[in-house]
Design an enzyme around this catalytic site. Structure first.
Site: not given
Ligand code: DGL
Length: 261
Positions: A10-11, A74, A188-189
């Site tokens: 993930d980010s 993500c 969004c996770t």
């Molecule tokens: N957790 C990520 C998702 O599911 C994104 C969060 C981000 O980098 O803004 O989209």
């Protein structure tokens, strides 16, 4: 028999909501959590640059860690990068995409909202899911650049401002011809960490849909062979910045992850 790790990517720390479900369905696996915190947040990245970045990261990850499978935990990345990853690498990849199909199957009012990053909201892939599975519904896409950073802050400090939360998520609630939104897809996770806080500020009760369990089951299907022995000790985490602060490392330790050397 293999004890090659499963990468969860993930980010930031949102992918932990997927990792906890993966551990439930495959407790005998070794996980390697990868947080691209140097690229966080992904929400406003230009598409081609984001694809290039993630493919380059996986070039290194596959060479160094020889994973059995990778879960892109993500939505912002998965709605964009899965074809490039699958074309370049031979391991199986499992993506995380907005749960629009299950939402369309379950809604009674026909009003569904998708809460996501601006990137996920913009994607052709997301629009395609609506065209394919939710034509009969009214789907409102709500993009927020601030919620993922707010979720990270909440995890580290335990605090979130209810008014700010409502300002970001309030557009999910629609009343039309005597009907109301009854499902909000957490696309969004990071957002499931805010689910309790979101419930408190919601103008009326809705079903908050988190696809993490379904993603874990899909990953399990692609990994039939369990490892020979149960892994001992902690799973590991890599931060692409190489410099996660003490609070973050402590937090991840609480999730059974220790910083990889
Ligand atoms: N957790 C990520 C998702 O599911 C994104 C969060 C981000 O980098 O803004 O989209």
């Amino acid at each position: 028999m293999s004890d090659r790790p499963v990468i969860v990517f993930d980010s930031g720390i949102g992918g932990l909501t997927v990792l906890r479900e993966l551990r439930v369905v495959m407790p005998d696996r070794r996980f390697l959590y990868v947080a691209d915190d140097a690229g966080f947040p992904y929400g406003d990245w230009e598409e081609a640059a984001l694809v290039e970045r993630i493919v380059a990261l996986f070039d290194d990850l596959l060479t160094e860690h020889d994973p059995a499978l990778a879960v892109i935990a993500c939505n912002t990345a998965s709605t964009l990068v899965m074809p490039a990853l699958r074309a370049r690498f031979s391991i199986p990849f499992v993506g995380t995409v907005p749960a629009i199909k299950p939402a369309a199957e379950r809604t009674r009012s026909g009003l569904v909202s998708v809460l996501a990053t601006p990137g996920t909201v913009r994607r052709d892939y997301t629009r395609g899911l609506i065209d394919q599975f939710a034509r009969e519904c009214h789907v409102r896409l709500v993009g927020s650049a601030r919620l993922a950073p707010m979720a990270e802050h909440f995890l580290r400090t335990g605090t979130v401002d209810p008014e700010e939360l409502l300002a970001e998520a309030g557009d999910c609630f629609l009343e039309q011809a005597g009907r109301r939104t009854d499902i909000v897809v957490l696309a969004c996770t990071h957002y499931p960490f805010l689910a309790n806080a979101l419930r408190k500020v919601a103008p009326w009760p809705v079903d908050w849909l988190d696809p993490a369990e379904a993603i874990a089951r899909q990953a399990l299907k692609l990994l039939p062979e369990p490892p020979a022995t149960l892994p001992e000790g902690f799973d590991r985490v890599i931060f692409t910045s190489g410099s996660a602060d003490h609070a973050t490392r402590r937090l991840l330790h609480g999730f059974g992850l220790e910083t990889a050397a």
